[in-house]
Design a protein around this motif. Structure first.
Motif, mmCIF file in Angstrom:
data_model
loop_
_atom_site.group_PDB
_atom_site.id
_atom_site.type_symbol
_atom_site.label_atom_id
_atom_site.label_comp_id
_atom_site.label_asym_id
_atom_site.label_seq_id
_atom_site.Cartn_x
_atom_site.Cartn_y
_atom_site.Cartn_z
ATOM 1 N N ASN A 80 0.832 -1.200 0.000
ATOM 2 C CA ASN A 80 0.000 0.000 0.000
ATOM 3 C C ASN A 80 0.868 1.251 0.000
ATOM 4 N N LEU A 81 1.970 1.225 0.736
ATOM 5 C CA LEU A 81 2.904 2.358 0.723
ATOM 6 C C LEU A 81 3.560 2.504 -0.649
ATOM 7 N N ASP A 82 3.882 1.387 -1.291
ATOM 8 C CA ASP A 82 4.434 1.454 -2.658
ATOM 9 C C ASP A 82 3.466 2.183 -3.585
ATOM 10 N N TRP A 83 2.185 1.841 -3.478
ATOM 11 C CA TRP A 83 1.180 2.474 -4.326
ATOM 12 C C TRP A 83 1.041 3.961 -3.988
ATOM 13 N N ALA A 84 1.100 4.285 -2.692
ATOM 14 C CA ALA A 84 1.004 5.688 -2.283
ATOM 15 C C ALA A 84 2.181 6.484 -2.848
ATOM 16 N N ILE A 85 3.377 5.928 -2.758
ATOM 17 C CA ILE A 85 4.564 6.602 -3.292
ATOM 18 C C ILE A 85 4.420 6.796 -4.792
ATOM 19 N N GLU A 86 4.002 5.757 -5.485
ATOM 20 C CA GLU A 86 3.820 5.838 -6.938
ATOM 21 C C GLU A 86 2.829 6.944 -7.305
ATOM 22 N N GLY A 87 1.728 7.031 -6.575
ATOM 23 C CA GLY A 87 0.730 8.063 -6.843
ATOM 24 C C GLY A 87 1.265 9.464 -6.588
ATOM 25 N N GLU A 88 1.944 9.637 -5.464
ATOM 26 C CA GLU A 88 2.492 10.957 -5.129
ATOM 27 C C GLU A 88 3.543 11.385 -6.152
ATOM 28 N N LEU A 89 4.425 10.470 -6.524
ATOM 29 C CA LEU A 89 5.468 10.820 -7.495
ATOM 30 C C LEU A 89 4.880 11.084 -8.878
#
Length: 180
Positions: A80-89
């Motif tokens: 879930n953190l990977d997805w959050a990082i991907e979205g923010e970047l």
């Protein structure tokens, strides 16, 4: 063009808000209460971005379809953190620079401000999620102690620890920040 970008950004920020609340609850229930708090705090910042975009559209009433990307699913805290990082970047490196440039070219001052606030805050969100991801990957939670995660109510700037004075993005008084 700027109006369409505002609508799409509103949709994306609204979905991020809800997704982060869900992922935060999941993190807290799975032994990462401080990462859960981080998700909850940043969800609030995403709501601020959505609200700013919505306000910039106040004179353009009526229905509209929006195109907004987002990750769907509930996996491990790390995923879930990977997805959050991907979205923010994605917002930092692709979406908001284009939206900001279009708003500047079209002379849409309120949209410029809204996009700039979101862009600058999303950079911080990505960094905080990356820090949390590194810890969660090693089965560790964030060590926040008594520190609060602070959110600027105007731009969504996010900070852990003592209040910055004033907000480095929008210059609002630190006493107005919301703590999580």
């Amino acid at each position: 063009m700027t109006a369409d970008f505002l609508r799409n950004a509103y949709g994306g920020e609204s979905m991020a808000h809800m997704r982060y609340l869900i992922w935060g609850d999941h993190a807290a229930r799975n032994g990462f209460p401080n990462i859960g708090r981080l998700f909850e705090a940043i969800a609030h910042a995403e709501q601020i971005h959505a609200t700013n975009h919505f306000r910039a559209l106040r004179d353009l009433t009526g229905g509209a379809s929006v195109c907004a990307g987002g990750e769907f699913g509930l996996k491990s805290v790390v995923e879930n953190l990977d997805w959050a990082i991907e979205g923010e970047l994605g917002e930092v490196n692709q979406m908001y620079p284009v939206y900001l440039q279009a708003a500047e070219l079209q002379g849409e001052k309120e949209a410029v401000r809204s996009f700039r606030y979101a862009l600058e805050a999303e950079k911080i969100h990505a960094a905080l999620f990356e820090e949390a991801r590194g810890l969660a990957a090693n089965s560790r939670d964030m060590a926040l102690g008594e520190d609060k995660i602070l959110i600027c109510p105007v731009c969504g700037f996010t900070h852990i620890g003592a209040h910055p004075e004033p907000c480095p993005i929008c210059n609002v008084k630190a006493s107005l920040f919301v703590g999580f």
